[in-house]
Design a protein around this motif. Sequence first.
Motif, PDB file in Angstrom:
ATOM      1  N   LEU A 231       0.834  -1.200   0.000  1.00 56.20           N
ATOM      2  CA  LEU A 231       0.000   0.000   0.000  1.00 56.20           C
ATOM      3  C   LEU A 231       0.874   1.256   0.000  1.00 56.20           C
ATOM      4  CD1 LEU A 231      -3.089   0.637   0.284  1.00 56.20           C
ATOM      5  CD2 LEU A 231      -2.680   0.899   2.730  1.00 56.20           C
ATOM      6  N   TRP A 232       0.442   2.269  -0.734  1.00 53.66           N
ATOM      7  CA  TRP A 232       1.166   3.541  -0.803  1.00 53.66           C
ATOM      8  C   TRP A 232       0.222   4.692  -0.466  1.00 53.66           C
ATOM      9  CZ3 TRP A 232       6.357   3.660  -2.782  1.00 53.66           C
ATOM     10  CH2 TRP A 232       6.828   2.398  -3.196  1.00 53.66           C
ATOM     11  N   GLU A 233       0.763   5.689   0.219  1.00 53.71           N
ATOM     12  CA  GLU A 233      -0.013   6.905   0.499  1.00 53.71           C
ATOM     13  C   GLU A 233       0.315   7.933  -0.572  1.00 53.71           C
ATOM     14  OE1 GLU A 233      -2.287   6.892   2.853  1.00 53.71           O
ATOM     15  OE2 GLU A 233      -1.644   4.886   3.462  1.00 53.71           O
ATOM     16  N   VAL A 234      -0.697   8.645  -1.042  1.00 51.63           N
ATOM     17  CA  VAL A 234      -0.526   9.590  -2.153  1.00 51.63           C
ATOM     18  C   VAL A 234      -0.735  11.018  -1.677  1.00 51.63           C
ATOM     19  CG1 VAL A 234      -1.342  10.225  -4.443  1.00 51.63           C
ATOM     20  CG2 VAL A 234      -1.375   7.827  -3.724  1.00 51.63           C
ATOM     21  N   PHE A 235       0.183  11.878  -2.080  1.00 52.59           N
ATOM     22  CA  PHE A 235       0.105  13.301  -1.756  1.00 52.59           C
ATOM     23  C   PHE A 235       0.141  14.092  -3.057  1.00 52.59           C
ATOM     24  CE2 PHE A 235       1.995  10.946   1.653  1.00 52.59           C
ATOM     25  CZ  PHE A 235       1.473  11.495   2.809  1.00 52.59           C
ATOM     26  N   ILE A 236      -0.797  15.006  -3.203  1.00 53.20           N
ATOM     27  CA  ILE A 236      -0.911  15.785  -4.441  1.00 53.20           C
ATOM     28  C   ILE A 236      -0.791  17.269  -4.132  1.00 53.20           C
ATOM     29  CG2 ILE A 236      -2.428  16.367  -6.388  1.00 53.20           C
ATOM     30  CD1 ILE A 236      -2.062  13.505  -6.612  1.00 53.20           C
TER      31      ILE A 236
ATOM     32  N   GLN B 134      -2.763  25.679  -7.244  1.00 55.31           N
ATOM     33  CA  GLN B 134      -2.667  26.843  -6.355  1.00 55.31           C
ATOM     34  C   GLN B 134      -1.881  26.523  -5.088  1.00 55.31           C
ATOM     35  OE1 GLN B 134      -5.769  25.750  -7.425  1.00 55.31           O
ATOM     36  NE2 GLN B 134      -6.056  27.234  -9.073  1.00 55.31           N
ATOM     37  N   GLY B 135      -1.874  25.263  -4.690  1.00 57.97           N
ATOM     38  CA  GLY B 135      -1.331  24.905  -3.389  1.00 57.97           C
ATOM     39  C   GLY B 135       0.174  24.953  -3.321  1.00 57.97           C
ATOM     40  N   LEU B 136       0.676  25.251  -2.132  1.00 60.10           N
ATOM     41  CA  LEU B 136       2.125  25.258  -1.942  1.00 60.10           C
ATOM     42  C   LEU B 136       2.598  23.914  -1.400  1.00 60.10           C
ATOM     43  CD1 LEU B 136       2.528  28.797  -0.365  1.00 60.10           C
ATOM     44  CD2 LEU B 136       3.203  28.065  -2.655  1.00 60.10           C
ATOM     45  N   ASP B 137       1.722  23.223  -0.696  1.00 58.88           N
ATOM     46  CA  ASP B 137       2.137  21.972  -0.064  1.00 58.88           C
ATOM     47  C   ASP B 137       1.398  20.784  -0.679  1.00 58.88           C
ATOM     48  OD1 ASP B 137      -0.253  22.909   0.835  1.00 58.88           O
ATOM     49  OD2 ASP B 137       0.113  22.517   2.956  1.00 58.88           O
ATOM     50  N   HIS B 138       2.015  19.629  -0.598  1.00 51.34           N
ATOM     51  CA  HIS B 138       1.368  18.398  -1.037  1.00 51.34           C
ATOM     52  C   HIS B 138       0.397  17.946   0.055  1.00 51.34           C
ATOM     53  CE1 HIS B 138       4.722  18.520  -3.802  1.00 51.34           C
ATOM     54  NE2 HIS B 138       4.218  17.508  -4.486  1.00 51.34           N
ATOM     55  N   LYS B 139      -0.814  17.624  -0.347  1.00 51.56           N
ATOM     56  CA  LYS B 139      -1.817  17.205   0.635  1.00 51.56           C
ATOM     57  C   LYS B 139      -2.141  15.721   0.436  1.00 51.56           C
ATOM     58  CE  LYS B 139      -4.186  21.301   2.108  1.00 51.56           C
ATOM     59  NZ  LYS B 139      -3.684  22.409   1.276  1.00 51.56           N
TER      60      LYS B 139
ATOM     61  N   GLU C 222      -6.669  17.587 -10.625  1.00 50.36           N
ATOM     62  CA  GLU C 222      -6.476  17.907  -9.209  1.00 50.36           C
ATOM     63  C   GLU C 222      -5.081  18.410  -8.896  1.00 50.36           C
ATOM     64  OE1 GLU C 222      -7.881  15.144 -10.296  1.00 50.36           O
ATOM     65  OE2 GLU C 222      -9.589  14.539  -9.059  1.00 50.36           O
ATOM     66  N   GLY C 223      -4.081  18.071  -9.718  1.00 46.05           N
ATOM     67  CA  GLY C 223      -2.743  18.407  -9.261  1.00 46.05           C
ATOM     68  C   GLY C 223      -1.701  18.600 -10.327  1.00 46.05           C
ATOM     69  N   VAL C 224      -0.566  19.144  -9.897  1.00 46.40           N
ATOM     70  CA  VAL C 224       0.563  19.340 -10.795  1.00 46.40           C
ATOM     71  C   VAL C 224       1.813  18.635 -10.283  1.00 46.40           C
ATOM     72  CG1 VAL C 224      -0.281  21.520 -11.718  1.00 46.40           C
ATOM     73  CG2 VAL C 224       1.114  21.534  -9.655  1.00 46.40           C
ATOM     74  N   SER C 225       1.683  17.969  -9.120  1.00 48.86           N
ATOM     75  CA  SER C 225       2.835  17.254  -8.582  1.00 48.86           C
ATOM     76  C   SER C 225       2.335  16.127  -7.674  1.00 48.86           C
ATOM     77  CB  SER C 225       3.724  18.213  -7.791  1.00 48.86           C
ATOM     78  OG  SER C 225       4.745  17.495  -7.134  1.00 48.86           O
ATOM     79  N   ILE C 226       3.044  15.006  -7.741  1.00 41.08           N
ATOM     80  CA  ILE C 226       2.626  13.835  -6.956  1.00 41.08           C
ATOM     81  C   ILE C 226       3.784  13.343  -6.097  1.00 41.08           C
ATOM     82  CG2 ILE C 226       1.873  11.412  -7.101  1.00 41.08           C
ATOM     83  CD1 ILE C 226       0.684  12.061  -9.863  1.00 41.08           C
TER      84      ILE C 226
END
Lengths: 272, 95
Positions: free
Chosen positions: B8-13, B17-22, B48-52
């Motif tokens: 299992l892996w946890e994903v942060f996006i 607009q966001g500065l931090d990965h959530k 939803e995002g520009v970085s993973i």
Amino acid sequence: MPPVMPEVSPEQTAAAAHAPAVRQLLFQYVLQLADTSLVLGHRLSEWCGHGPVLEQDLALANIALDLLGETRSLYQYAAALEGRGRTEDDLAYLRSATEYRNPLLVEQPNGDFAHTVARQFLFDNFHYHLLLALKDGPDAHLAAIAEKSVKEAAYHLKWSSEWVIRLGDGTAESRQRLDRALATLWRYAAELTAPTATEAALQAMGLLPDYDDLAPAMQAHQARVLAEATVPVPTVAPFAQKGGKEGRHSEHLGYLLAELQYVQRAYPGLTW
Amino acid sequence: MSQSEWPLWEVFIRSKQGLDHKHVGSLHAADATMAVQNARDVYTRRLEGVSIWVVESAHIHASNPDEAAEFFDPAADKVYRHPTFYDVPDSIKHM
């Protein structure tokens, strides 16, 4: 009251830029591209809800949707090139199997996951390199469609290449399944880059890239991926199969179209 | 298919607009490369995002919910730990 001018779509403007004879050739070719993406997209959509794991189920559906989006742009352009008032829906839903112009590879059934991956890899490697050339081609409308789709195709190729490597260099079973898939599907790959009379005529006019120019990049990518997958490159195409691009299809396409076209055939003109 | 489950892996996006990965969720993948690609397919389909970022769940160490009382409750009545607790004298500038 001034007369209402009929609205002219971007597709119609683009089509009008070509002489009638060229327009007819381009119609045939764009239709071929559209049929190809539609048929493969439909095949991939058959995986929906049946993927080996949820994440890959979604990946397959994403690729199917990308191809469907490309299909719509192409059919819209094809309809304008034909100029006989048919719509994108008419072209997709109201033509018989013998009128479809997709290569045989994309209509082949899904088989197991390795079979789908192998089919996708052979197609993506061609599709990506073709779009790369088309996006810099002389037909501005086709170039615009290619420019949008090439980013999607780049991801598809990344996905299928990754899976060829994983299955080839994976377990004994995954390797066996990939080997079997490649042995079955290899015979359909050559049709992708074998020009029909229509394609050859457009290539002679410079409207289509010469497929020989795509070959080095395609072969290099294929060789790199198969080497990493520890799979030897199949050297001969046994009983190479072709004819799909000229409307001579395998039995599989009829069943696929029966399902795809059923609603429009049973309830003509139905919308929701 | 192999019988063993992928880890299992946890994903942060990070959104545009966001500065931090959530943290957005989790998924199964055989390795980090596949986890990033799966995250792209599962969690960024609607722009939803520009970085993973992905982290294998096994590498995340969490506090124990059973210890919540001794971990967190003592902070509840210590308002003096907030700077706003203190009255700043008028003579102090630039605070």
